[in-house]
Design a protein around this motif. Sequence first.
Motif, PDB file in Angstrom:
ATOM      1  N   THR A   1      51.284  -5.778  18.272  1.00 24.64           N
ATOM      2  CA  THR A   1      50.874  -4.550  18.946  1.00 24.64           C
ATOM      3  C   THR A   1      50.305  -4.899  20.312  1.00 24.64           C
ATOM      4  O   THR A   1      50.046  -6.061  20.623  1.00 24.64           O
ATOM      5  N   ASP A   2      50.071  -3.896  21.111  1.00 22.45           N
ATOM      6  CA  ASP A   2      49.515  -4.086  22.446  1.00 22.45           C
ATOM      7  C   ASP A   2      47.999  -3.911  22.409  1.00 22.45           C
ATOM      8  O   ASP A   2      47.442  -2.953  22.935  1.00 22.45           O
ATOM      9  N   VAL A   3      47.320  -4.853  21.790  1.00 25.91           N
ATOM     10  CA  VAL A   3      45.858  -4.831  21.700  1.00 25.91           C
ATOM     11  C   VAL A   3      45.314  -5.765  22.783  1.00 25.91           C
ATOM     12  O   VAL A   3      45.807  -6.887  22.929  1.00 25.91           O
ATOM     13  N   PRO A   4      44.340  -5.318  23.548  1.00 30.51           N
ATOM     14  CA  PRO A   4      43.800  -6.215  24.572  1.00 30.51           C
ATOM     15  C   PRO A   4      43.154  -7.441  23.931  1.00 30.51           C
ATOM     16  O   PRO A   4      42.592  -7.375  22.838  1.00 30.51           O
ATOM     17  N   ALA A   5      43.238  -8.557  24.625  1.00 23.72           N
ATOM     18  CA  ALA A   5      42.695  -9.808  24.091  1.00 23.72           C
ATOM     19  C   ALA A   5      41.174  -9.758  24.002  1.00 23.72           C
ATOM     20  O   ALA A   5      40.593 -10.297  23.074  1.00 23.72           O
ATOM     21  N   ARG A   6      40.535  -9.099  24.965  1.00 22.78           N
ATOM     22  CA  ARG A   6      39.075  -9.011  24.976  1.00 22.78           C
ATOM     23  C   ARG A   6      38.673  -7.618  25.419  1.00 22.78           C
ATOM     24  O   ARG A   6      39.275  -7.039  26.307  1.00 22.78           O
ATOM     25  N   ASP A   7      37.608  -7.143  24.814  1.00 22.26           N
ATOM     26  CA  ASP A   7      37.033  -5.866  25.221  1.00 22.26           C
ATOM     27  C   ASP A   7      35.756  -6.187  25.990  1.00 22.26           C
ATOM     28  O   ASP A   7      34.692  -6.415  25.408  1.00 22.26           O
ATOM     29  N   LEU A   8      35.864  -6.228  27.301  1.00 24.67           N
ATOM     30  CA  LEU A   8      34.738  -6.654  28.132  1.00 24.67           C
ATOM     31  C   LEU A   8      33.563  -5.689  28.069  1.00 24.67           C
ATOM     32  O   LEU A   8      32.406  -6.113  28.096  1.00 24.67           O
ATOM     33  N   ALA A   9      33.835  -4.414  27.957  1.00 27.23           N
ATOM     34  CA  ALA A   9      32.733  -3.444  27.871  1.00 27.23           C
ATOM     35  C   ALA A   9      31.925  -3.665  26.594  1.00 27.23           C
ATOM     36  O   ALA A   9      30.692  -3.621  26.610  1.00 27.23           O
ATOM     37  N   PHE A  10      32.610  -3.918  25.496  1.00 27.78           N
ATOM     38  CA  PHE A  10      31.922  -4.180  24.229  1.00 27.78           C
ATOM     39  C   PHE A  10      31.103  -5.466  24.331  1.00 27.78           C
ATOM     40  O   PHE A  10      29.953  -5.520  23.885  1.00 27.78           O
TER      41      PHE A  10
ATOM     42  N   LEU B   1      54.855  -4.623   4.852  1.00 26.05           N
ATOM     43  CA  LEU B   1      54.145  -5.783   5.386  1.00 26.05           C
ATOM     44  C   LEU B   1      54.618  -6.111   6.797  1.00 26.05           C
ATOM     45  O   LEU B   1      53.830  -6.483   7.656  1.00 26.05           O
ATOM     46  N   ARG B   2      55.904  -5.970   7.027  1.00 24.16           N
ATOM     47  CA  ARG B   2      56.426  -6.245   8.359  1.00 24.16           C
ATOM     48  C   ARG B   2      55.845  -5.252   9.363  1.00 24.16           C
ATOM     49  O   ARG B   2      55.497  -5.615  10.482  1.00 24.16           O
ATOM     50  N   LEU B   3      55.700  -4.005   8.964  1.00 26.86           N
ATOM     51  CA  LEU B   3      55.109  -3.006   9.858  1.00 26.86           C
ATOM     52  C   LEU B   3      53.628  -3.291  10.109  1.00 26.86           C
ATOM     53  O   LEU B   3      53.116  -3.086  11.205  1.00 26.86           O
TER      54      LEU B   3
END
Length: 98
Positions: free
Chosen positions: A12-21, A5-7
């Motif tokens: 993570t390094d996920v972008p806050a917004r996906d502008l292209a999407f 669960l901790r893993l």
Amino acid sequence: MSDPLRLMFAPTDVPARDLAFELRVLEAVERRRFRRQMALYLMIAMAILGGSVFLTPLLWPVLTLPALPVFLSVIGVLPGLFFAGRQIVSSSKLRRPA
């Protein structure tokens, strides 16, 4: 100590917004709205055309009168009034708080 669960919930390094999407989604929404609006305008134009074709024999005495320019100007103004009304209604929907 490997806690699954901790893993799973580790940052993570996920972008806050996906502008292209977002742009693709907005483009699809606007394209669908444009198609619906054009279909509506086409149906209205066909209804006006069909009505004018069927009403021409009935209105022929009126069309031969000197009032023809007035009649044609009124007929010409009606679609403009319709589209102006649609713009007013759509802009009032945008201003209304949700």
